[in-house]
Design an enzyme around this catalytic site. Structure first.
Site, short mmCIF file in Angstrom:
data_model
loop_
_atom_site.label_atom_id
_atom_site.label_comp_id
_atom_site.label_asym_id
_atom_site.label_seq_id
_atom_site.Cartn_x
_atom_site.Cartn_y
_atom_site.Cartn_z
N GLU A 187 70.99 54.58 58.85
CA GLU A 187 70.91 54.22 57.59
C GLU A 187 71.74 55.21 56.83
O GLU A 187 71.62 56.49 57.13
CB GLU A 187 69.18 54.80 57.11
N ASP B 77 61.74 61.56 48.16
CA ASP B 77 62.33 62.52 49.14
C ASP B 77 61.71 63.79 48.79
O ASP B 77 61.70 64.33 47.79
CB ASP B 77 63.83 62.53 48.97
#
Lengths: 278, 403
Positions: free
Chosen positions: A59, A70
């Protein structure tokens, strides 16, 4: 919304890689790195080390200023990439280099940079660059009408996320919208390493498989996986194991790029062993 | 009450929900909870009682005769949200969502704050209703607004300085979302403006609707007619949508939202998302955003911390596109001149946020002339801004600063 979408006729490299892992009786190893971290050329080297160590799929993160899903490690990595001036064009270049390694190349991106680039144009340019698909962590199927069209036209896989809090109705809706695989977020929280694999992960995979049915899509698990032992545990019930923060952390910790590359390759080897010892 | 934007939360092409799947269940719970509470007479009675006895509503509509002379002679009426408990309109939304938190059986509230107004209001409501309270505030802002940090702590809230990104309001919101996804089973995110994913933009608007509802009947009673214009400042846009909503069905009433022009919309230092930004997706909603050519958020700037936000509520984006409301950027200096005038002419120290609306009223008054009636939403008081304003005007001498 779902149902009438046409699947591309040829298998994408993502689908091929997942099929190969399944045939070998193991889970696929999926690594994540923001393009441009620590800079564009170095990020290509890091990805090459990830693949050399055993990542089947990479990815490539499109760094974004406001990554609400995140934790601190990937935030810091993305900040570094942005500070290095990384643009979507650079991301596509990293995707090309990733595809050249033989691994399947995906893009992981928050929605606004794709929206801004132009949804159809992004899908077309990514396919042109050799990308197999896109993971969109803040795009829900309800808002994805144009994305369905664009990914169908470009022959890209599109991966949406399911979470422990997803209702059965939403599991069906989301798995219907996915092509390539379903991304099962192992826990309620943000990216980052954890001491243990969340106990919510296995149950979510089981529920997701019930939603996809017998010949359903592969289900890959991400969030909080950062050791070979954890990878082996997750490989016991998932089709793929996704690791991100652990790779970023090794680059952040390394005194120089070469040391970082060695650490990344070693980490990928540890995880690759894990996904083979389910 | 204004109409619901429907199940998907869209205002024209704006709004909607761009959030992680992990939060969808919680967002649905809030949406369902609010839809039921909104129509529950017991809930409404309790909320109205708090707004009356605790907040001090209705807030007055004050004639501002001497300030009117500075507005081309137009008759300026001030909707006095500055007189609410905690000093701004923020308490209207906070009390509603805090009651909703209890109704949903949750025990912990998190919130973001920039200047500290929303944080103080949230800490206040949590103290009143016995809820645990955590406030996220950019580290940069905790320094600029140290007094409000102390206030929140005094009220029992935990204040967490955010050291990531630009260390301002938008980063505090990012961090609050990260907390929410990890603690959603017992935590409500009490978002402070009409932005974010559905249902926040419509729920927060509903909770501020009382501003416009009161103002509309007050202006009719006072003048016997509807105003020619309604003016409000717009950062995220909660006070503006609150007063606009009641007048949207009155086509003869012009609606003006005044954004923070900072050093000027033609510079890179402003917070005017509609006049100086472009459509995009930010923090859960589609709206106007300050962004670069690649969709990265551009840091905002305003002398007013409460307007220092690089996006705007999606309903404003829709009102701007449809032309029902007009949005104009007011530079820092023009806002500060209006701030000074309101202090000197009316004996009211406004929040610097609200001073943007006052500056806007001066522009509208100059255009419409002395026969016009202009309602200005005075969204907050300026106590929190004394240091900023005193520094701006040079009212603090070296010695005074040291003491």
């Amino acid at each position: 919304m779902s149902g009438e979408r046409t699947a591309p006729e040829q298998a994408t490299t993502l689908q091929t890689k997942l099929g190969e892992a399944k045939a070998a009786g193991r889970a696929a190893l999926i690594g994540y790195l923001p393009a441009g971290f620590p800079d564009v050329d170095a990020s290509i080297k890091v990805i090459q080390a990830m693949v050399a160590g055993g990542c089947d799929i990479v990815e490539v993160g499109l760094p974004y200023s406001d990554p609400t899903m995140d934790g601190p490690t990937i935030q810091r990595a993305a900040d570094r990439a942005l500070a290095a001036g990384t643009t979507p064009k650079d991301v596509l270049r990293v995707v090309s280099a990733t595809a050249e390694t033989g691994a399947a190349a995906l893009v992981m991106s928050y929605w606004n940079p794709i929206d801004r680039y132009g949804v159809h144009r992004f899908a077309a340019d990514l396919a042109e660059a050799g990308g197999a698909g896109v993971i969109t962590p803040d795009l829900l199927p309800e808002e994805a009408g144009e994305w369905f069209e664009a990914t169908d036209e470009a022959g890209l896989d599109r991966v949406f996320l399911v979470a422990p809090s997803s209702t059965d109705r939403r599991l069906r809706l989301t798995t219907d919208a996915c092509r390539g695989f379903v991304y099962a977020a192992s826990l309620m929280g943000v990216t980052g390493t954890r001491e243990q694999v969340a106990d919510t992960a296995e149950r979510l995979v089981r529920r997701t498989r019930e939603a996809t049915g017998e010949d359903g899509l592969p289900v890959c698990v991400g969030l909080g996986i950062s050791t070979g032992a954890q990878a082996a545990e997750v490989a016991g019930y998932a089709d793929g194991v996704i690791v991100g923060a652990g790779f970023c952390q090794r680059i952040l910790d390394a005194p120089d790029l070469d040391a970082g590359l060695t650490a990344v390759r070693g980490f990928a080897e540890e995880l690759a062993l894990g996904v083979r010892s389910r | 009450m204004p109409s619901s934007p429907g199940e998907s939360g869209h205002f024209g092409r704006y709004g909607g929900r761009f959030s992680p799947e992990a939060l969808v269940a919680a967002l649905d719970e809030v949406a369902d909870g609010w839809a039921k509470a909104k129509n529950d007479p017991d809930f409404q009675t309790e909320l109205r009682r708090l707004l009356r006895d605790y907040t001090g509503r209705p807030s007055p509509l004050s004639e501002a005769a001497r300030f009117s002379a500075e507005c081309g002679g137009a008759r300026v009426l001030l909707k006095r949200e500055d007189l609410n408990h905690t000093g701004s309109h923020k308490i209207n939304n906070v009390l509603g969502q805090a009651l909703l938190t209890k109704r949903m059986g949750k025990t912990r509230v998190i919130a973001e704050t920039g200047a500290g107004q929303h944080g103080v209001a949230t800490a206040t409501a949590c103290a009143l209703l016995g809820l645990d309270c955590v406030i996220y505030m950019g580290e940069e802002d905790t320094r600029r607004q140290a007094l409000n940090v102390a206030r929140m702590r005094m009220l029992g809230a935990e204040v967490i300085g955010v050291t990531i990104g630009s260390r301002t309001l938008k980063d505090a919101i990012n961090e609050a979302f990260r907390d929410w996804v990890a603690n959603v089973d017992h935590t409500h995110y009490l978002l402070g403006t009409v932005a974010g994913p559905h249902p926040f933009p419509s729920m927060v608007r509903d909770l501020h609707y009382i501003i416009g509802e009161e103002a509309r009947s007050q202006v009719l009673e006072l003048t016997g007619r509807l105003p020619d214009a309604v003016a409000a400042c717009v950062g995220g846009g909660s006070n503006a949508i609150g007063i606009f909503a009641a007048f949207i069905p009155d086509p003869e009433v012009r609606l003006y939202g005044f954004e923070a022009g900072g050093d000027g919309v033609d510079t890179d230092r402003h917070a005017a998302s509609i006049t100086g930004g472009s459509p995009g997706v930010f923090q859960g909603t589609r709206t106007y955003v300050l962004q670069d050519e690649h969709g990265q958020t551009v840091p905002s700037h305003s002398i007013s911390a409460g307007l220092d936000y690089p996006a705007v509520g999606p309903e404003h984006a829709a009102l701007a596109d449809s032309g029902r409301a007009s949005y104009v950027a007011i530079p820092d200096d023009e806002a500060m001149e209006a701030f000074r005038l309101l202090c000197r002419r009316e004996g009211i120290i406004p929040a610097i946020e609200s001073a943007h609306a006052l500056a806007g009223a001066r522009r509208i008054g100059a255009e419409l002339g002395p026969d016009a009636v202009i309602v200005v939403n005075l969204s907050g008081r300026g106590d929190k801004d004394v240091k900023t304003a005193a520094t701006y005007f040079g009212f603090v001498d070296e010695q005074g600063e040291q003491e």
